[in-house]
Design an enzyme around this catalytic site. Structure first.
Site, PDB file in Angstrom:
ATOM      1  CB  CYS A  56      -6.437   1.529   2.659  1.00 34.28           C
ATOM      2  SG  CYS A  56      -7.792   0.412   3.049  1.00 34.28           S
TER       3      CYS A  56
ATOM      4  CG  ASN B 108      -2.283  -0.587   0.862  1.00 36.97           C
ATOM      5  OD1 ASN B 108      -2.478  -1.066  -0.258  1.00 36.97           O
ATOM      6  ND2 ASN B 108      -3.197  -0.567   1.805  1.00 36.97           N
TER       7      ASN B 108
ATOM      8  CB  ALA C  22      -1.073  13.770 -11.680  1.00 40.58           C
TER       9      ALA C  22
HETATM   10  C1  UDX Z   1      -6.306   0.442  -1.419  1.00 42.76           C
HETATM   11  C2  UDX Z   1      -5.459  -0.613  -2.118  1.00 42.76           C
HETATM   12  O1  UDX Z   1      -5.538  -0.424  -3.511  1.00 42.76           O
HETATM   13  C3  UDX Z   1      -5.953  -2.002  -1.754  1.00 42.76           C
HETATM   14  O2  UDX Z   1      -5.102  -2.991  -2.332  1.00 42.76           O
HETATM   15  C4  UDX Z   1      -5.926  -2.171  -0.245  1.00 42.76           C
HETATM   16  O3  UDX Z   1      -6.385  -3.405   0.140  1.00 42.76           O
HETATM   17  C5  UDX Z   1      -6.749  -1.093   0.388  1.00 42.76           C
HETATM   18  O4  UDX Z   1      -6.295   0.169  -0.010  1.00 42.76           O
HETATM   19  P1  UDX Z   1      -8.627   1.622  -1.792  1.00 42.76           P
HETATM   20  O5  UDX Z   1      -8.319   2.409  -0.580  1.00 42.76           O
HETATM   21  O6  UDX Z   1      -9.981   1.073  -1.980  1.00 42.76           O
HETATM   22  O7  UDX Z   1      -7.590   0.379  -1.918  1.00 42.76           O
HETATM   23  O8  UDX Z   1      -8.370   2.611  -3.014  1.00 42.76           O
HETATM   24  P2  UDX Z   1      -7.463   2.688  -4.307  1.00 42.76           P
HETATM   25  O9  UDX Z   1      -8.246   2.283  -5.490  1.00 42.76           O
HETATM   26  O10 UDX Z   1      -6.198   2.031  -4.060  1.00 42.76           O
HETATM   27  O11 UDX Z   1      -7.237   4.269  -4.369  1.00 42.76           O
HETATM   28  C6  UDX Z   1      -6.646   4.912  -3.284  1.00 42.76           C
HETATM   29  C7  UDX Z   1      -6.632   6.417  -3.490  1.00 42.76           C
HETATM   30  O12 UDX Z   1      -5.639   6.761  -4.442  1.00 42.76           O
HETATM   31  C8  UDX Z   1      -7.941   7.013  -3.988  1.00 42.76           C
HETATM   32  O13 UDX Z   1      -8.156   8.228  -3.308  1.00 42.76           O
HETATM   33  C9  UDX Z   1      -7.672   7.276  -5.476  1.00 42.76           C
HETATM   34  O14 UDX Z   1      -8.431   8.357  -5.969  1.00 42.76           O
HETATM   35  C10 UDX Z   1      -6.188   7.628  -5.437  1.00 42.76           C
HETATM   36  N1  UDX Z   1      -5.470   7.352  -6.689  1.00 42.76           N
HETATM   37  C11 UDX Z   1      -5.436   6.076  -7.156  1.00 42.76           C
HETATM   38  C12 UDX Z   1      -4.797   8.399  -7.340  1.00 42.76           C
HETATM   39  O15 UDX Z   1      -4.827   9.543  -6.922  1.00 42.76           O
HETATM   40  N2  UDX Z   1      -4.081   8.116  -8.467  1.00 42.76           N
HETATM   41  C13 UDX Z   1      -4.010   6.843  -8.978  1.00 42.76           C
HETATM   42  O16 UDX Z   1      -3.351   6.647  -9.991  1.00 42.76           O
HETATM   43  C14 UDX Z   1      -4.723   5.777  -8.309  1.00 42.76           C
END
Ligand code: UDX
Length: 449
Positions: free
Chosen positions: A279, A227, A271
Protein backbone atom coordinates in the site's frame (compact mmCIF):
# COMPACT_ATOMS: atom_id res chain seq x y z
CA UNK A 1 -28.76 -6.96 0.80
CA UNK A 2 -27.43 -9.07 -2.09
CA UNK A 3 -23.89 -7.94 -2.74
CA UNK A 4 -21.27 -8.94 -5.30
CA UNK A 5 -17.51 -8.74 -4.69
CA UNK A 6 -15.26 -8.78 -7.76
CA UNK A 7 -11.67 -9.69 -6.84
CA UNK A 8 -10.98 -12.20 -4.05
CA UNK A 9 -7.63 -10.80 -2.97
CA UNK A 10 -7.02 -9.55 0.52
CA UNK A 11 -9.41 -6.50 0.32
CA UNK A 12 -12.14 -8.46 -1.48
CA UNK A 13 -12.04 -11.45 0.88
CA UNK A 14 -12.05 -9.36 4.04
CA UNK A 15 -14.83 -7.11 2.67
CA UNK A 16 -16.94 -10.04 1.46
CA UNK A 17 -16.49 -12.15 4.60
CA UNK A 18 -17.18 -9.27 7.02
CA UNK A 19 -20.28 -8.09 5.15
CA UNK A 20 -21.58 -11.68 5.03
CA UNK A 21 -20.90 -12.01 8.76
CA UNK A 22 -22.90 -8.80 9.19
CA UNK A 23 -25.91 -10.44 7.55
CA UNK A 24 -25.63 -9.62 3.85
CA UNK A 25 -25.71 -12.22 1.07
CA UNK A 26 -22.40 -12.02 -0.78
CA UNK A 27 -21.51 -13.46 -4.20
CA UNK A 28 -17.75 -13.39 -4.75
CA UNK A 29 -16.02 -13.83 -8.09
CA UNK A 30 -12.43 -13.72 -9.39
CA UNK A 31 -10.77 -14.34 -12.77
CA UNK A 32 -8.37 -16.76 -11.03
CA UNK A 33 -10.25 -20.09 -11.20
CA UNK A 34 -7.72 -21.82 -8.89
CA UNK A 35 -8.39 -19.25 -6.20
CA UNK A 36 -12.16 -19.78 -6.56
CA UNK A 37 -11.70 -23.57 -6.39
CA UNK A 38 -9.55 -23.24 -3.27
CA UNK A 39 -12.19 -21.04 -1.66
CA UNK A 40 -14.94 -23.48 -2.63
CA UNK A 41 -12.93 -26.28 -1.03
CA UNK A 42 -13.00 -24.29 2.20
CA UNK A 43 -9.46 -22.93 1.85
CA UNK A 44 -8.27 -19.37 2.64
CA UNK A 45 -5.64 -18.22 0.09
CA UNK A 46 -4.16 -15.51 2.36
CA UNK A 47 -2.89 -15.37 5.94
CA UNK A 48 -5.06 -12.89 7.86
CA UNK A 49 -6.12 -13.24 11.50
CA UNK A 50 -9.77 -14.23 12.07
CA UNK A 51 -10.50 -14.35 8.31
CA UNK A 52 -10.74 -18.16 8.23
CA UNK A 53 -13.15 -18.13 11.18
CA UNK A 54 -15.62 -15.60 9.73
CA UNK A 55 -15.44 -17.16 6.26
CA UNK A 56 -16.36 -20.48 7.81
CA UNK A 57 -19.27 -19.02 9.77
CA UNK A 58 -20.52 -17.14 6.68
CA UNK A 59 -20.26 -20.29 4.56
CA UNK A 60 -22.18 -22.26 7.22
CA UNK A 61 -24.91 -19.63 7.19
CA UNK A 62 -24.92 -19.83 3.36
CA UNK A 63 -24.37 -16.09 3.20
CA UNK A 64 -21.22 -16.23 1.05
CA UNK A 65 -20.48 -18.08 -2.19
CA UNK A 66 -17.62 -18.15 -4.69
CA UNK A 67 -17.98 -18.51 -8.46
CA UNK A 68 -15.87 -18.08 -11.59
CA UNK A 69 -19.05 -17.11 -13.40
CA UNK A 70 -18.80 -13.33 -12.96
CA UNK A 71 -22.03 -12.72 -14.88
CA UNK A 72 -23.98 -14.85 -12.43
CA UNK A 73 -22.55 -13.00 -9.43
CA UNK A 74 -23.12 -9.60 -11.03
CA UNK A 75 -26.75 -10.31 -11.95
CA UNK A 76 -27.51 -11.75 -8.49
CA UNK A 77 -26.51 -8.55 -6.69
CA UNK A 78 -27.97 -5.10 -6.09
CA UNK A 79 -24.57 -3.54 -5.31
CA UNK A 80 -21.16 -4.55 -6.66
CA UNK A 81 -17.86 -3.96 -4.83
CA UNK A 82 -14.86 -3.68 -7.16
CA UNK A 83 -11.92 -5.00 -5.12
CA UNK A 84 -9.34 -5.78 -7.80
CA UNK A 85 -5.66 -4.85 -7.60
CA UNK A 86 -4.28 -1.51 -8.85
CA UNK A 87 -0.54 -2.25 -8.91
CA UNK A 88 1.99 0.44 -9.83
CA UNK A 89 3.23 0.83 -13.42
CA UNK A 90 6.94 1.56 -14.06
CA UNK A 91 6.06 5.26 -14.00
CA UNK A 92 4.52 4.94 -10.53
CA UNK A 93 1.10 5.61 -12.00
CA UNK A 94 -1.61 3.18 -10.82
CA UNK A 95 -2.41 0.43 -13.35
CA UNK A 96 -6.20 0.61 -13.72
CA UNK A 97 -6.60 -2.09 -16.37
CA UNK A 98 -8.29 -4.47 -13.92
CA UNK A 99 -10.79 -1.76 -12.96
CA UNK A 100 -11.48 -1.14 -16.65
CA UNK A 101 -11.99 -4.87 -17.19
CA UNK A 102 -14.51 -4.95 -14.31
CA UNK A 103 -16.40 -1.99 -15.79
CA UNK A 104 -16.80 -3.69 -19.15
CA UNK A 105 -17.74 -7.00 -17.50
CA UNK A 106 -20.43 -5.38 -15.33
CA UNK A 107 -21.76 -3.33 -18.26
CA UNK A 108 -22.12 -6.41 -20.46
CA UNK A 109 -23.51 -8.78 -17.81
CA UNK A 110 -25.90 -6.60 -15.83
CA UNK A 111 -29.61 -6.85 -16.59
CA UNK A 112 -30.96 -4.60 -13.83
CA UNK A 113 -29.95 -1.36 -12.01
CA UNK A 114 -26.66 -1.64 -10.09
CA UNK A 115 -24.71 0.41 -7.58
CA UNK A 116 -21.05 -0.03 -8.58
CA UNK A 117 -18.70 0.66 -5.64
CA UNK A 118 -14.96 1.32 -5.93
CA UNK A 119 -13.25 -0.43 -3.01
CA UNK A 120 -9.86 -0.73 -4.68
CA UNK A 121 -7.41 2.10 -4.08
CA UNK A 122 -7.66 4.33 -7.14
CA UNK A 123 -6.45 7.82 -8.05
CA UNK A 124 -8.98 10.64 -7.92
CA UNK A 125 -11.24 10.98 -10.96
CA UNK A 126 -11.29 7.22 -11.60
CA UNK A 127 -15.00 7.24 -10.78
CA UNK A 128 -15.66 9.55 -13.72
CA UNK A 129 -13.92 7.11 -16.10
CA UNK A 130 -15.72 4.14 -14.53
CA UNK A 131 -19.09 5.83 -15.10
CA UNK A 132 -18.19 6.56 -18.74
CA UNK A 133 -17.05 2.97 -19.38
CA UNK A 134 -20.20 1.50 -17.81
CA UNK A 135 -22.37 3.70 -20.03
CA UNK A 136 -20.26 3.04 -23.14
CA UNK A 137 -20.40 -0.77 -22.81
CA UNK A 138 -23.86 -1.09 -21.24
CA UNK A 139 -25.99 -3.67 -23.16
CA UNK A 140 -29.29 -3.96 -21.34
CA UNK A 141 -31.74 -1.06 -21.31
CA UNK A 142 -32.87 -2.32 -17.91
CA UNK A 143 -29.38 -1.83 -16.49
CA UNK A 144 -28.82 1.62 -14.99
CA UNK A 145 -25.51 2.22 -13.22
CA UNK A 146 -24.68 4.51 -10.30
CA UNK A 147 -21.03 4.71 -9.20
CA UNK A 148 -19.76 5.30 -5.67
CA UNK A 149 -16.35 5.34 -4.01
CA UNK A 150 -15.88 3.56 -0.66
CA UNK A 151 -12.14 3.41 0.13
CA UNK A 152 -10.85 0.87 2.66
CA UNK A 153 -8.37 1.63 5.42
CA UNK A 154 -7.63 -1.97 6.34
CA UNK A 155 -4.17 -2.82 7.71
CA UNK A 156 -2.75 -6.25 7.02
CA UNK A 157 -2.68 -8.28 10.18
CA UNK A 158 -5.64 -6.43 11.72
CA UNK A 159 -7.89 -6.15 8.63
CA UNK A 160 -10.90 -8.02 10.05
CA UNK A 161 -10.78 -5.95 13.21
CA UNK A 162 -10.33 -2.75 11.17
CA UNK A 163 -13.39 -3.64 9.05
CA UNK A 164 -15.61 -4.36 12.04
CA UNK A 165 -14.32 -1.38 14.05
CA UNK A 166 -13.75 1.39 11.49
CA UNK A 167 -12.62 4.90 12.50
CA UNK A 168 -14.66 6.14 9.58
CA UNK A 169 -16.63 4.78 6.65
CA UNK A 170 -16.11 7.13 3.71
CA UNK A 171 -18.63 7.06 0.88
CA UNK A 172 -18.27 9.19 -2.23
CA UNK A 173 -21.47 9.48 -4.24
CA UNK A 174 -23.38 11.50 -6.82
CA UNK A 175 -26.94 10.45 -5.91
CA UNK A 176 -28.80 10.44 -2.57
CA UNK A 177 -30.10 6.93 -3.33
CA UNK A 178 -26.51 5.68 -3.30
CA UNK A 179 -26.05 7.13 0.20
CA UNK A 180 -29.11 5.23 1.43
CA UNK A 181 -27.92 1.97 -0.09
CA UNK A 182 -24.42 2.33 1.37
CA UNK A 183 -25.86 3.26 4.74
CA UNK A 184 -28.01 0.10 4.58
CA UNK A 185 -24.90 -1.95 3.76
CA UNK A 186 -22.87 -0.56 6.68
CA UNK A 187 -25.54 -0.13 9.36
CA UNK A 188 -24.99 -3.68 10.73
CA UNK A 189 -21.28 -2.83 11.07
CA UNK A 190 -21.90 0.51 12.77
CA UNK A 191 -24.55 -1.03 15.05
CA UNK A 192 -22.24 -4.00 15.67
CA UNK A 193 -24.81 -6.56 14.50
CA UNK A 194 -22.18 -9.26 13.96
CA UNK A 195 -20.23 -11.76 15.98
CA UNK A 196 -16.86 -10.09 16.48
CA UNK A 197 -14.03 -12.65 16.36
CA UNK A 198 -11.60 -10.26 18.04
CA UNK A 199 -13.80 -9.65 21.10
CA UNK A 200 -15.68 -12.92 20.94
CA UNK A 201 -19.00 -11.20 20.42
CA UNK A 202 -18.75 -8.58 23.15
CA UNK A 203 -16.93 -5.58 21.74
CA UNK A 204 -15.78 -2.97 24.27
CA UNK A 205 -17.92 0.15 24.43
CA UNK A 206 -16.40 3.01 22.59
CA UNK A 207 -16.86 5.48 19.76
CA UNK A 208 -18.53 4.06 16.66
CA UNK A 209 -16.98 4.97 13.32
CA UNK A 210 -18.28 8.03 11.51
CA UNK A 211 -20.31 7.45 8.32
CA UNK A 212 -18.90 10.22 6.13
CA UNK A 213 -20.64 11.25 2.92
CA UNK A 214 -18.74 13.23 0.27
CA UNK A 215 -18.19 13.38 -3.48
CA UNK A 216 -16.51 10.58 -5.45
CA UNK A 217 -13.42 12.67 -6.20
CA UNK A 218 -12.99 13.60 -2.54
CA UNK A 219 -13.46 10.04 -1.36
CA UNK A 220 -10.84 8.79 -3.80
CA UNK A 221 -8.47 11.53 -2.67
CA UNK A 222 -9.06 10.77 1.04
CA UNK A 223 -7.52 7.31 0.63
CA UNK A 224 -4.33 8.45 -1.08
CA UNK A 225 -4.04 11.49 1.18
CA UNK A 226 -4.40 9.36 4.34
CA UNK A 227 -1.89 6.70 3.35
CA UNK A 228 0.58 9.24 2.05
CA UNK A 229 0.35 11.27 5.25
CA UNK A 230 1.10 8.15 7.34
CA UNK A 231 4.08 7.40 5.10
CA UNK A 232 5.24 10.99 5.52
CA UNK A 233 4.97 10.65 9.29
CA UNK A 234 7.16 7.54 9.28
CA UNK A 235 9.79 9.21 7.09
CA UNK A 236 9.74 12.26 9.35
CA UNK A 237 10.48 9.99 12.34
CA UNK A 238 13.29 8.38 10.35
CA UNK A 239 14.94 11.73 9.63
CA UNK A 240 14.65 12.54 13.33
CA UNK A 241 16.42 9.22 13.96
CA UNK A 242 19.33 10.28 11.71
CA UNK A 243 19.50 13.57 13.62
CA UNK A 244 19.49 11.78 16.98
CA UNK A 245 22.45 9.66 15.89
CA UNK A 246 24.44 12.74 14.87
CA UNK A 247 23.44 14.84 17.91
CA UNK A 248 23.46 12.11 20.53
CA UNK A 249 19.77 11.82 21.44
CA UNK A 250 17.21 8.99 21.58
CA UNK A 251 14.59 8.87 18.83
CA UNK A 252 12.29 6.67 20.89
CA UNK A 253 12.14 9.31 23.62
CA UNK A 254 11.82 12.14 21.10
CA UNK A 255 8.95 10.56 19.16
CA UNK A 256 7.24 9.46 22.36
CA UNK A 257 7.23 13.05 23.61
CA UNK A 258 6.06 14.33 20.21
CA UNK A 259 3.22 11.81 20.20
CA UNK A 260 1.89 12.96 23.56
CA UNK A 261 0.66 16.03 21.75
CA UNK A 262 -2.78 15.00 20.46
CA UNK A 263 -2.24 17.26 17.44
CA UNK A 264 0.63 14.89 16.44
CA UNK A 265 -0.49 11.52 17.90
CA UNK A 266 1.85 8.71 18.87
CA UNK A 267 1.07 6.25 16.08
CA UNK A 268 3.24 5.83 12.98
CA UNK A 269 6.23 7.56 14.49
CA UNK A 270 8.28 4.39 14.83
CA UNK A 271 11.71 4.87 13.27
CA UNK A 272 13.50 1.98 11.66
CA UNK A 273 13.87 0.23 8.32
CA UNK A 274 10.97 2.19 6.85
CA UNK A 275 7.62 1.38 5.36
CA UNK A 276 6.90 -1.41 2.91
CA UNK A 277 3.91 -3.50 1.92
CA UNK A 278 1.55 -3.29 -1.04
CA UNK A 279 0.00 0.00 0.00
CA UNK A 280 2.25 2.80 1.19
CA UNK A 281 4.98 2.57 -1.48
CA UNK A 282 2.56 2.35 -4.41
CA UNK A 283 0.04 4.83 -2.99
CA UNK A 284 2.76 7.43 -2.44
CA UNK A 285 3.97 6.95 -6.02
CA UNK A 286 0.44 7.07 -7.44
CA UNK A 287 -0.35 10.22 -5.44
CA UNK A 288 2.82 11.98 -6.61
CA UNK A 289 1.95 10.95 -10.16
CA UNK A 290 -1.66 12.14 -9.86
CA UNK A 291 -0.53 15.50 -8.47
CA UNK A 292 2.00 15.96 -11.28
CA UNK A 293 -0.70 15.18 -13.85
CA UNK A 294 -2.60 18.26 -12.67
CA UNK A 295 0.47 20.47 -12.25
CA UNK A 296 1.02 20.03 -8.51
CA UNK A 297 4.61 19.20 -7.47
CA UNK A 298 4.30 16.98 -4.36
CA UNK A 299 7.84 17.65 -3.18
CA UNK A 300 7.36 16.60 0.41
CA UNK A 301 6.05 13.22 -0.63
CA UNK A 302 8.93 12.68 -3.02
CA UNK A 303 11.23 13.47 -0.11
CA UNK A 304 9.38 10.97 2.10
CA UNK A 305 9.84 8.30 -0.58
CA UNK A 306 13.57 9.10 -0.91
CA UNK A 307 14.05 9.03 2.87
CA UNK A 308 12.28 5.68 2.97
CA UNK A 309 14.46 4.16 0.26
CA UNK A 310 17.61 5.40 2.02
CA UNK A 311 16.73 3.43 5.18
CA UNK A 312 18.20 0.36 3.54
CA UNK A 313 21.46 2.22 2.81
CA UNK A 314 21.56 3.47 6.40
CA UNK A 315 21.00 -0.06 7.68
CA UNK A 316 23.69 -1.56 5.44
CA UNK A 317 26.12 1.16 6.61
CA UNK A 318 25.51 -0.05 10.16
CA UNK A 319 26.05 -3.67 9.08
CA UNK A 320 29.33 -2.77 7.36
CA UNK A 321 30.49 -0.69 10.33
CA UNK A 322 29.73 -3.64 12.64
CA UNK A 323 31.00 -6.53 10.51
CA UNK A 324 33.77 -4.80 8.51
CA UNK A 325 33.59 -7.58 5.89
CA UNK A 326 30.21 -9.03 4.93
CA UNK A 327 31.40 -11.66 2.44
CA UNK A 328 31.34 -15.16 3.92
CA UNK A 329 29.71 -14.03 7.16
CA UNK A 330 26.88 -16.04 8.71
CA UNK A 331 24.08 -13.48 8.90
CA UNK A 332 20.93 -14.35 10.85
CA UNK A 333 18.03 -12.39 9.34
CA UNK A 334 15.09 -12.17 11.75
CA UNK A 335 11.94 -11.13 9.89
CA UNK A 336 11.04 -11.21 6.19
CA UNK A 337 7.44 -9.91 6.15
CA UNK A 338 7.00 -6.16 5.53
CA UNK A 339 5.57 -5.93 9.05
CA UNK A 340 4.45 -8.22 11.86
CA UNK A 341 1.31 -10.42 11.76
CA UNK A 342 1.29 -10.95 8.00
CA UNK A 343 2.94 -13.32 5.53
CA UNK A 344 3.16 -10.52 2.96
CA UNK A 345 6.64 -9.71 1.62
CA UNK A 346 5.63 -7.29 -1.12
CA UNK A 347 7.94 -4.26 -1.04
CA UNK A 348 9.28 -5.59 2.27
CA UNK A 349 12.36 -3.68 3.53
CA UNK A 350 13.70 -7.01 4.84
CA UNK A 351 13.91 -8.37 1.30
CA UNK A 352 15.87 -5.32 0.17
CA UNK A 353 18.37 -6.08 2.95
CA UNK A 354 18.40 -9.74 1.92
CA UNK A 355 19.16 -8.81 -1.70
CA UNK A 356 22.11 -6.64 -0.60
CA UNK A 357 23.52 -9.37 1.65
CA UNK A 358 23.36 -11.96 -1.14
CA UNK A 359 25.08 -9.61 -3.59
CA UNK A 360 27.88 -9.13 -1.02
CA UNK A 361 28.32 -12.86 -0.59
CA UNK A 362 26.96 -13.31 2.93
CA UNK A 363 25.61 -16.71 4.05
CA UNK A 364 22.07 -15.71 4.97
CA UNK A 365 20.10 -17.69 7.55
CA UNK A 366 16.60 -16.26 7.56
CA UNK A 367 13.64 -16.82 9.85
CA UNK A 368 10.06 -15.52 9.96
CA UNK A 369 6.95 -16.92 11.68
CA UNK A 370 4.80 -16.69 8.51
CA UNK A 371 6.63 -15.34 5.46
CA UNK A 372 9.26 -18.04 4.67
CA UNK A 373 7.03 -19.70 2.08
CA UNK A 374 6.50 -16.53 0.04
CA UNK A 375 10.22 -15.59 0.32
CA UNK A 376 11.53 -19.02 -0.68
CA UNK A 377 9.78 -18.62 -4.03
CA UNK A 378 11.79 -15.44 -4.64
CA UNK A 379 15.13 -16.31 -2.97
CA UNK A 380 15.92 -20.03 -3.14
CA UNK A 381 19.63 -19.57 -2.20
CA UNK A 382 18.98 -18.72 1.43
CA UNK A 383 19.01 -21.00 4.51
CA UNK A 384 15.52 -20.85 6.02
CA UNK A 385 14.79 -21.66 9.65
CA UNK A 386 11.33 -21.90 11.20
CA UNK A 387 13.01 -21.52 14.59
CA UNK A 388 14.87 -18.20 15.07
CA UNK A 389 17.28 -19.84 17.54
CA UNK A 390 18.39 -22.21 14.81
CA UNK A 391 19.08 -19.26 12.45
CA UNK A 392 21.18 -17.65 15.21
CA UNK A 393 23.44 -20.66 15.77
CA UNK A 394 27.03 -19.79 14.75
CA UNK A 395 25.84 -16.38 13.52
CA UNK A 396 28.32 -13.51 13.21
CA UNK A 397 25.45 -11.04 13.49
CA UNK A 398 21.70 -10.94 14.01
CA UNK A 399 19.77 -8.46 11.85
CA UNK A 400 16.25 -7.65 13.09
CA UNK A 401 14.06 -6.59 10.16
CA UNK A 402 10.42 -7.16 11.18
CA UNK A 403 8.79 -6.17 14.48
CA UNK A 404 7.34 -9.63 15.33
CA UNK A 405 6.21 -9.91 18.94
CA UNK A 406 8.14 -13.17 19.36
CA UNK A 407 11.42 -11.41 18.54
CA UNK A 408 10.77 -8.93 21.34
CA UNK A 409 10.63 -11.92 23.73
CA UNK A 410 13.69 -13.74 22.35
CA UNK A 411 16.02 -15.15 25.03
CA UNK A 412 19.22 -13.43 23.94
CA UNK A 413 21.21 -14.83 26.84
CA UNK A 414 20.45 -18.28 25.40
CA UNK A 415 20.93 -17.26 21.77
CA UNK A 416 24.17 -15.45 22.56
CA UNK A 417 25.77 -18.69 23.75
CA UNK A 418 25.28 -20.27 20.32
CA UNK A 419 26.34 -17.26 18.21
CA UNK A 420 29.90 -16.87 16.82
CA UNK A 421 29.74 -13.21 17.84
CA UNK A 422 27.22 -11.50 20.16
CA UNK A 423 26.24 -8.74 17.74
CA UNK A 424 22.78 -7.35 16.89
CA UNK A 425 21.88 -4.68 14.34
CA UNK A 426 18.26 -3.87 15.10
CA UNK A 427 16.28 -2.39 12.20
CA UNK A 428 13.09 -2.03 14.27
CA UNK A 429 14.37 -0.66 17.59
CA UNK A 430 12.84 -3.62 19.41
CA UNK A 431 15.26 -3.66 22.36
CA UNK A 432 16.58 -1.30 24.99
CA UNK A 433 20.26 -0.76 24.17
CA UNK A 434 21.22 -0.91 27.87
CA UNK A 435 19.59 -4.30 28.57
CA UNK A 436 21.00 -5.92 25.44
CA UNK A 437 24.48 -4.56 26.12
CA UNK A 438 24.18 -5.79 29.71
CA UNK A 439 23.99 -9.29 28.19
CA UNK A 440 27.39 -8.72 26.60
CA UNK A 441 26.09 -7.88 23.14
CA UNK A 442 27.38 -5.31 20.70
CA UNK A 443 24.22 -3.49 19.59
CA UNK A 444 23.22 -0.88 17.05
CA UNK A 445 19.79 0.41 16.05
CA UNK A 446 18.18 3.53 14.55
CA UNK A 447 18.36 6.91 16.20
CA UNK A 448 19.88 5.83 19.47
CA UNK A 449 23.56 6.54 20.01
C1 UDX B 1 -1.67 0.52 5.29
C2 UDX B 1 -2.61 1.49 6.00
O1 UDX B 1 -2.30 1.52 7.37
C3 UDX B 1 -4.05 1.06 5.80
O2 UDX B 1 -4.94 2.01 6.38
C4 UDX B 1 -4.36 0.96 4.32
O3 UDX B 1 -5.64 0.55 4.08
C5 UDX B 1 -3.39 0.02 3.67
O4 UDX B 1 -2.07 0.43 3.92
P1 UDX B 1 -0.59 -1.83 5.77
O5 UDX B 1 0.10 -1.68 4.47
O6 UDX B 1 -1.20 -3.12 6.13
O7 UDX B 1 -1.76 -0.71 5.91
O8 UDX B 1 0.51 -1.53 6.88
P2 UDX B 1 0.76 -0.52 8.07
O9 UDX B 1 0.42 -1.17 9.35
O10 UDX B 1 0.15 0.76 7.77
O11 UDX B 1 2.35 -0.39 7.98
C6 UDX B 1 2.92 0.06 6.79
C7 UDX B 1 4.44 0.00 6.86
O12 UDX B 1 4.92 1.05 7.69
C8 UDX B 1 5.01 -1.30 7.43
O13 UDX B 1 6.14 -1.65 6.67
C9 UDX B 1 5.42 -0.92 8.86
O14 UDX B 1 6.50 -1.70 9.32
C10 UDX B 1 5.85 0.53 8.65
N1 UDX B 1 5.72 1.37 9.85
C11 UDX B 1 4.50 1.52 10.42
C12 UDX B 1 6.86 2.03 10.35
O15 UDX B 1 7.96 1.89 9.84
N2 UDX B 1 6.72 2.85 11.42
C13 UDX B 1 5.51 3.05 12.03
O16 UDX B 1 5.44 3.80 12.99
C14 UDX B 1 4.35 2.35 11.53
Amino acid sequence: MRLCVIGCGYVGLVTGACLAEAGHEVFCTDIDADRINKLNEGGVPIYERHLGQILQSARKARRISFTSNAGEAIRAAKAIFICVGTPPKESGEADLSAIDHCARQIAVEADSPKLVIEKSTVPARTGLELTRALRAYGRSSDAHFRVASNPEFLREGTAVDDFFHPDRIVVGVEEQSSVEELREIYTPILERRFHCPTHNGSCPAGPRGEFLVTTINSAELIKHASNSFLALKISYANVIADLCERIGADVEEVTHAMGLDPRIGGQFLKAGLGFGGFCFPKDVQAFVHLAASVGVDFDILKAAERVNKERIDRFMEKVHKALWVVKGKHVALLGLAFKANTDDVRFAPALEVLKRLLVEGASVHASDPEAIGRTKALFPDVHYHDDPYSALQKADVALVCTEWEEYKKLDWARAGKTMARKLIVDGRNLYSPASIRALGFEYDSFGRS
